[in-house]
Design an enzyme around this catalytic site. Structure first.
Site, short mmCIF file in Angstrom:
data_model
loop_
_atom_site.label_atom_id
_atom_site.label_comp_id
_atom_site.label_asym_id
_atom_site.label_seq_id
_atom_site.Cartn_x
_atom_site.Cartn_y
_atom_site.Cartn_z
N ASP A 19 6.92 -1.99 6.62
CA ASP A 19 8.32 -1.98 6.51
C ASP A 19 8.55 -0.57 5.52
O ASP A 19 9.24 -0.62 4.58
CB ASP A 19 8.89 -3.00 5.91
CG ASP A 19 8.99 -4.34 6.64
OD1 ASP A 19 9.13 -4.25 7.90
OD2 ASP A 19 8.49 -5.36 6.10
N GLU A 43 18.46 -6.71 16.02
CA GLU A 43 17.84 -7.87 15.70
C GLU A 43 17.75 -7.91 14.03
O GLU A 43 17.98 -8.81 13.58
CB GLU A 43 16.31 -7.76 16.20
CG GLU A 43 15.33 -8.92 15.79
CD GLU A 43 15.53 -9.94 16.65
OE1 GLU A 43 16.54 -10.17 17.91
OE2 GLU A 43 15.11 -11.10 16.17
N GLU A 54 -5.27 13.74 -7.90
CA GLU A 54 -5.74 12.20 -8.05
C GLU A 54 -6.64 11.71 -7.01
O GLU A 54 -6.59 12.34 -5.61
CB GLU A 54 -4.53 11.22 -7.92
CG GLU A 54 -3.79 11.50 -9.05
CD GLU A 54 -4.34 11.31 -10.37
OE1 GLU A 54 -4.93 10.53 -10.68
OE2 GLU A 54 -3.83 12.41 -11.32
N GLU A 78 -6.78 9.05 -5.54
CA GLU A 78 -6.07 8.28 -4.61
C GLU A 78 -4.99 9.08 -3.69
O GLU A 78 -4.11 8.29 -3.27
CB GLU A 78 -5.46 7.10 -5.48
CG GLU A 78 -4.46 7.53 -6.33
CD GLU A 78 -4.75 7.86 -7.78
OE1 GLU A 78 -6.05 8.25 -7.92
OE2 GLU A 78 -4.11 7.89 -8.84
#
Ligand SMILES: *[C@@H]1O[C@H](CO)[C@@H](O)[C@H](O)[C@H]1NC(C)=O
Ligand SMILES: *[C@@H]1O[C@H](CO)[C@@H](O)[C@H](O)[C@H]1NC(C)=O
Length: 443
Positions: free
Chosen positions: A30, A203, A322, A324
């Site tokens: 999402d 939807e 970083e 990450e």
């Protein structure tokens, strides 16, 4: 997630050079992108590995300046943030107003129905706290989307099977005028066949924005599996005119969720699919494509791809980066770091991190890494273009006496010039070798 050995081999063989899905350390869902101060912040949900239903407990934040290398900011909001919620950390969206960041998200009221809560933070990466201590709306409260119009009026839409909206007050945590119901017509939202109770394609998962004078409502359509469709209107409350399919049903997840932004002169479409190893309808992953609007403002049909969006610019290896911040990885995970932010962990022999489009220029001479190890460490190999590519340096990581006991290691680098994809390939003995907080090259 930690891939099992056969899946790891498959991932290396088939997708090691791809950029989609853009997050591989966890299953992410999402997508809700936000452009702030020249950076794209990406707010997502999080599927637990091995799920056979929606098992979602927290939300996640990532960010990027180049669309291909994504920094992990961890989980600054979870069900535990909202004392009144007990399950279903579903879709949301974050926007900024007056220096604060408001994260509207779906979750289940304790022993009750789905509702929209709102978190607030002074920073786009949190931590977020519950802004009001109760739901902002209930009423089929899933999949909120928020837009602040030019006149300062903010609108929040949400819902499945209906589409509802409220006009948010300037405080962004209350609303005036009650809950409005959008009349779903086939002219507005397209025609669905074979489902008399849902005659239009609408939807769930709406995404509202304005661009060059036109308002867009992009949404997950039909079910199941879903595709993405869109409608446009002359104002933030329509009337809506159906525009067609944006993304066909593809990618082995029966849901999808749009997120649309403009960034650095291009337009980007975020969505999710089941493309990671072990992926599917309850183990989804966020992806991104670049696209171009038609001259009349139409959104073209966008296919899912493995290649993803091209890199915007390049990555500067001569400032601290970083660990990450990752374009693609195999085997590693992330956790909160005792020195702030996140660090990489679960580094085992043969794991790697790919950083894309690293601008070495005339050449790097040395490399510094911030590392820790409660065991005897291992090695960081720096390779160009692939995990088996040219070796430009190897850094030895010693034991440091603890997994959060950090030290700098340095090593010489040769042959790293131009703009190349950089692979940190980790080697050593058995078990977890070391952890990795940040890195920097010097010239
Ligand atoms: C807008 O342009 C696209 C092609 O770019 C075309 O397919 C579509 O019919 C046009 N829509 C309208 C409303 O003119
Ligand atoms: C999307 O995929 C379909 C089916 O493979 C193909 O016909 C179409 O040309 C593709 N569209 C784009 C924009 O790549």
């Amino acid at each position: 997630m930690k891939f099992s050995a056969p899946l790891l081999t498959a991932a290396l063989a088939s997708v090691a050079r791809a950029d989609n899905p853009i997050i591989q350390t966890i299953y992410s869902t999402d997508p809700a992108p936000l452009v702030h101060n020249g950076r794209v912040y990406l707010y997502t949900g999080h599927d637990e590995p091995g799920s056979t239903t929606f098992v979602m407990k927290d939300w996640r934040v990532f960010s990027s300046v180049d669309m291909v290398n994504w920094q992990d900011h961890g989980s600054p909001m979870s069900l535990a943030t909202f004392s009144w919620a007990d399950a279903n950390a579903w879709a949301g969206q974050t926007i900024q107003r007056n220096g604060k960041f408001y994260w509207y998200a779906s979750m289940r009221r304790r022993n009750g129905a789905m509702a929209v809560g709102v978190g607030v933070s002074d920073s786009p990466t949190g931590p977020f706290r519950d802004a009001i201590g109760r739901p902002l709306v209930e009423n089929w409260g899933i999949d909120p989307t928020v837009w602040i119009d030019d006149d300062g009026q903010a609108y929040m839409y949400w819902g499945n099977p209906g589409l509802w909206y409220v006009k948010l007050n300037p405080d962004m945590v209350s609303y005036s005028g009650g809950i409005n119901t959008v009349t779903l017509t086939t002219a507005g939202f397209g025609t669905r066949s074979g489902n008399p109770e849902r005659p239009t394609t609408y939807e769930e998962g709406s995404w509202l924005y304005k661009r060059t004078g036109k308002y867009y409502m992009v949404f997950a359509a039909s079910c199941c599996s879903e595709h993405i469709g869109y409608s446009t209107g002359p104002g933030p409350t329509g009337p809506w005119t159906y525009g067609g399919v944006v993304m066909p049903t593809q990618g082995s997840s029966f849901t999808n969720h749009p997120g649309v932004i403009d960034y650095q002169g291009s337009s980007y479409f975020f969505y999710h699919n089941g493309a990671l190893p072990g992926g599917g309808g309850y183990t989804r992953s966020v992806c991104v494509e670049r696209f171009t609007y038609g001259a009349n403002g139409s959104i073209p049909i966008i296919n899912m791809s493995k290649d993803g969006a091209p890199q915007v610019g390049s990555l500067n290896p001569y400032v601290r980066q970083e660990a990450e911040t990752i374009a693609w990885e195999s085997g590693v995970q992330t956790e909160p770091c005792s020195e702030g932010g996140m660090n990489v962990l679960s580094i085992n022999n043969g794991d790697y991190i790919k950083v894309k489009g690293v601008a070495f220029g005339s050449g790097a001479k040395s490399f510094t890494a911030r590392v820790s190890s409660a065991t005897s460490g291992g090695k960081i190999e720096m390779r160009l273009d692939s995990t088996g590519g040219t070796l430009v340096g190897t850094c030895n990581v010693p034991g440091t006496g603890g997994w959060q006991t950090w030290t700098n290691v340095n090593c010489a680098v040769g042959g790293a010039t131009g703009t190349r994809d950089l692979f940190f390939r980790f080697t050593g003995g058995g078990g977890e070798l070391f952890r990795f907080n940040w890195w920097q090259f010097s010239q």
